[in-house]
Every structure is written in C-alpha cells, then in structure tokens.
Design a protein around this motif. Sequence first.
Motif, PDB file in Angstrom:
ATOM      1  N   ASP A  73       5.751  14.053 -41.932  1.00 36.01           N
ATOM      2  CA  ASP A  73       6.778  13.127 -41.460  1.00 36.01           C
ATOM      3  C   ASP A  73       7.696  13.726 -40.396  1.00 36.01           C
ATOM      4  O   ASP A  73       8.235  13.003 -39.565  1.00 36.01           O
ATOM      5  CB  ASP A  73       7.636  12.645 -42.629  1.00 36.01           C
ATOM      6  N   ILE A  74       7.865  15.055 -40.458  1.00 40.12           N
ATOM      7  CA  ILE A  74       8.816  15.706 -39.546  1.00 40.12           C
ATOM      8  C   ILE A  74       8.165  16.904 -38.893  1.00 40.12           C
ATOM      9  O   ILE A  74       7.531  17.734 -39.569  1.00 40.12           O
ATOM     10  CB  ILE A  74      10.081  16.163 -40.320  1.00 40.12           C
ATOM     11  N   SER A  75       8.341  16.989 -37.590  1.00 36.96           N
ATOM     12  CA  SER A  75       7.870  18.158 -36.847  1.00 36.96           C
ATOM     13  C   SER A  75       9.083  19.011 -36.493  1.00 36.96           C
ATOM     14  O   SER A  75       9.877  18.647 -35.623  1.00 36.96           O
ATOM     15  CB  SER A  75       7.136  17.720 -35.572  1.00 36.96           C
TER      16      SER A  75
ATOM     17  N   LYS B 196      11.727  16.563 -34.755  1.00 36.62           N
ATOM     18  CA  LYS B 196      11.510  15.166 -34.400  1.00 36.62           C
ATOM     19  C   LYS B 196      10.762  14.454 -35.512  1.00 36.62           C
ATOM     20  O   LYS B 196       9.956  15.054 -36.229  1.00 36.62           O
ATOM     21  CB  LYS B 196      10.694  15.057 -33.110  1.00 36.62           C
ATOM     22  N   SER B 197      11.016  13.165 -35.623  1.00 38.45           N
ATOM     23  CA  SER B 197      10.261  12.346 -36.558  1.00 38.45           C
ATOM     24  C   SER B 197       8.857  12.124 -36.009  1.00 38.45           C
ATOM     25  O   SER B 197       8.684  11.847 -34.819  1.00 38.45           O
ATOM     26  CB  SER B 197      10.954  11.008 -36.784  1.00 38.45           C
TER      27      SER B 197
ATOM     28  N   VAL C  45      15.890  14.942 -35.968  1.00 39.86           N
ATOM     29  CA  VAL C  45      16.028  15.355 -37.361  1.00 39.86           C
ATOM     30  C   VAL C  45      16.699  16.723 -37.416  1.00 39.86           C
ATOM     31  O   VAL C  45      16.370  17.616 -36.626  1.00 39.86           O
ATOM     32  CB  VAL C  45      14.656  15.426 -38.074  1.00 39.86           C
TER      33      VAL C  45
ATOM     34  N   LEU D 154      18.423  16.351 -45.037  1.00 40.20           N
ATOM     35  CA  LEU D 154      17.620  15.957 -43.877  1.00 40.20           C
ATOM     36  C   LEU D 154      18.350  14.793 -43.208  1.00 40.20           C
ATOM     37  O   LEU D 154      18.526  13.734 -43.833  1.00 40.20           O
ATOM     38  CB  LEU D 154      16.203  15.533 -44.284  1.00 40.20           C
TER      39      LEU D 154
ATOM     40  N   PHE E 204      18.404  12.082 -40.208  1.00 40.88           N
ATOM     41  CA  PHE E 204      17.627  11.374 -39.195  1.00 40.88           C
ATOM     42  C   PHE E 204      18.586  10.518 -38.373  1.00 40.88           C
ATOM     43  O   PHE E 204      19.374   9.757 -38.943  1.00 40.88           O
ATOM     44  CB  PHE E 204      16.579  10.456 -39.836  1.00 40.88           C
TER      45      PHE E 204
END
Length: 409
Positions: A336-338, A359-360, A368, A383, A385
């Motif tokens: 989901d998250i990089s 990033k998402s 993020v 976390l 966003f």
Amino acid sequence: MADWYYAVGQNQKGPVGEDELRELIESGQITGETYLWHEGMDAWQRATEHPEFASAFVAPPPLPVVQLSKRPPPAFEPRVGGEGVVITSRPWPRFWARFIDNLIFVPLLGFCIFLLAVLYAPDVYLQIVTMNTGLFGLLLLPLVTLFLALCMITTGYTPGKAIVGVRVPVPVDRSRIGFFLGREFKVWVAGLGLGIPFVALFTQIHQYRRLAEGKTASYDEGNPPVVANPSKMRLGTAIVVVMALFTGHIVLRVEDQEASRNLAATQTWVNPVTKKPAIIGKTWQAKEMTTNSGRAFYFASNDLLAEAILGYEQFPSEGIEPAAYADAIKKAVASDISITTEWKPVTVQGIPALQATGKSVNFNDANVEVTIVVAGRDAWRTLMFARGNSPAQSAEKDKFVQAMFGTAN
C-alpha cells in the motif's frame, strides 16, 4: 322674459326660457360656440357674445401647486412613463429571474470547482475551504456570468428567465454569441456592480428606476426591448422557487461554516489502550480497525483530505531494536505504501522515534509519513496520509502526531 332659440348643427331648437337655457349651458349641451337668438335681435350670436351668459363660460384659474417636500422620491417608488408609454419590461420580474439564476449557479459551480479541486488540485481545495464564503461567491460571479451567457446562446433562456417569463430578443444585425456574451458582461458591471455589495446596491437602484420609468436598462440601450411582464401566477411561482433555493443556500452556508469551525475547534480522544486523553482537531473522525495482531485506530478528515492510523503492538520481550521494527513495518505496508526515504531519528513528546516519508501505491498524489516509537515491549506507529501539502495540512499533521504519541506508555 324673452324666448330663446339655439342652434344644434343645421337645426334650431326652442323656444326655451332663460332659466332652462342656463340649465342647458350647465349640462354642457350648449357651449360658448353655440349660436343663440331671440325676438328683437338682428342676427344669431354665439353664446359667449351675450352679456347675460358670458360669465357662464369663464373657466377658473388652476389651483396652486403645493410642494410638500423637495426631497427626491424613494428609490424603489415606480414612476409612470410619459403619455403613450407601454411598459413591457417591469423591474421586479427581471430581478427575480436574475436572483434565481444566481441561487442555482453559484452553489452549482462552486460544487463543481470543489469536486475538481479534490480530484486534481488538493492544495487549491484546501485554500478554498479556508477562504471566506462571501469572497468565494464574489469570485464565482464572472464564471456564473459566462455560464448564463452560454445558456442564452444555446437555448435563449436561463432557468430564472424561463420560470419568470423574461425574453431577451437578439438584434437582427448581431450574432447570438457576441450579443449575449457582451450583454451578460454589461449586466455584471452596470447591473450587479461586479458583485461588490455596496456598489451593487446603487447600480441596481439605478437600473430599477430606469425600468420603472418605462426606459430600457442602460445595458440594453440600442437593443430590442426586453419583455418582462409576467402573470401573477408566474411571478408567484418565481417567489416560491426563490424561497426554496434560498433555504438550500442557507443550509449549504451553514455546512461550510461548520467545516471551517471544525478546522479550528478541538476534541478529546481517549486512547483505549492506555486510557490517556489526546486533544486533536474536531475535523478528525475516529474508529477502531480490525487487525490480526495488536490494535489500530483509523482517523479521517474530509476537510483536510487526510487520513491517519495509530497502531500499537506489544512484544513478548524487551530488546527489539527500533530500526529492525521500522524495516518490518516497511515490508508489511509495501503493498500500500512505497517508503522513499531513509529512516531518520526524531523526538516526539520527548520520546526517541524514527520517521520516514513515502507515497501511496494506490493514489499517486497522496503523501505518507510514517513515525514509529519502541519503548520496552511496547511499539507505537502513526501513518499519516495527505493529498496535497498545504500549510493547514502540515500544521494539523504535526499536532496530530504529537497528540497520539502523548498517549503512549
């Protein structure tokens, strides 16, 4: 007493006595030009030439005019046009038609701009949210003017004009596009005073008085007359529509003000794990998530286009390195998250922590920020966003993270 004869056309009437003759004069059957005769006269004479009747035809002078005041008439008192003037364009129907159009298109176009900003320009959306509602409506008026011109070009009507029954003919030597674009611009300037409240008051009074006198509005000079003389039923329908739209407008205004207040107001959230309270923005809506291990709490703010997760885990024993836990978190959320930066040490509420940004995966425009704290057997993480990177988001994000870790053990 002499017997009198009087002429009616080529005929003579009589004889009548002097008293009866005076009655005929009073009733208007005998005028000053009527010829009279009695025995002993050489010829017929007009009634005004007889001394005994001349006074009956003298008109009294006009009564003196008493001026009670030198003040001008009230601004909204209609003045009757000159002799032979037929008023086909009354001011109030035109006002209601324009009012209906503004009540429809200002919130409609505002909603469209909000939606586009949410999807494609989050920073712009957040600037609009924090903007004064009246100022935003004022900035929308040129766009409303353009949209109304397009309605007139394509259909010949706007919703308000169609409801009230106002018709604007196009001059035979003008194109529809140029005419309606130019006219709507003139209405915006000379009729609505650019939407500036104080200026608009005077421009609308000026146009009202012109129409009440049977003249054209200044922006319609040289054009075919506008027809705005609806029936009472049409005008009543228009007023009902205005009341309904105005009520909806008030509801939307209240919701906008509530959203603005939520950005500044606070609320108390109690951490279910530690039972410690946190002061966070009222804009955040919280609920607990279902997880395989530990506990997690989800927060969302539609006003800030932001979401957050507070997670908690307890290890079987102490001695877990924060860096090892951070790498484990990075792998766990990789779908989901990089995470694009290295973990850097920070201090949150006096507690050593590690923080990284990324990033998402599913939403390219969502930034993020991940923050973790390991204290003994307890591990906490947030976390954040956020779509966009406005000052309002950054400020609220920092306050939120500080508040969450303030409830940790």
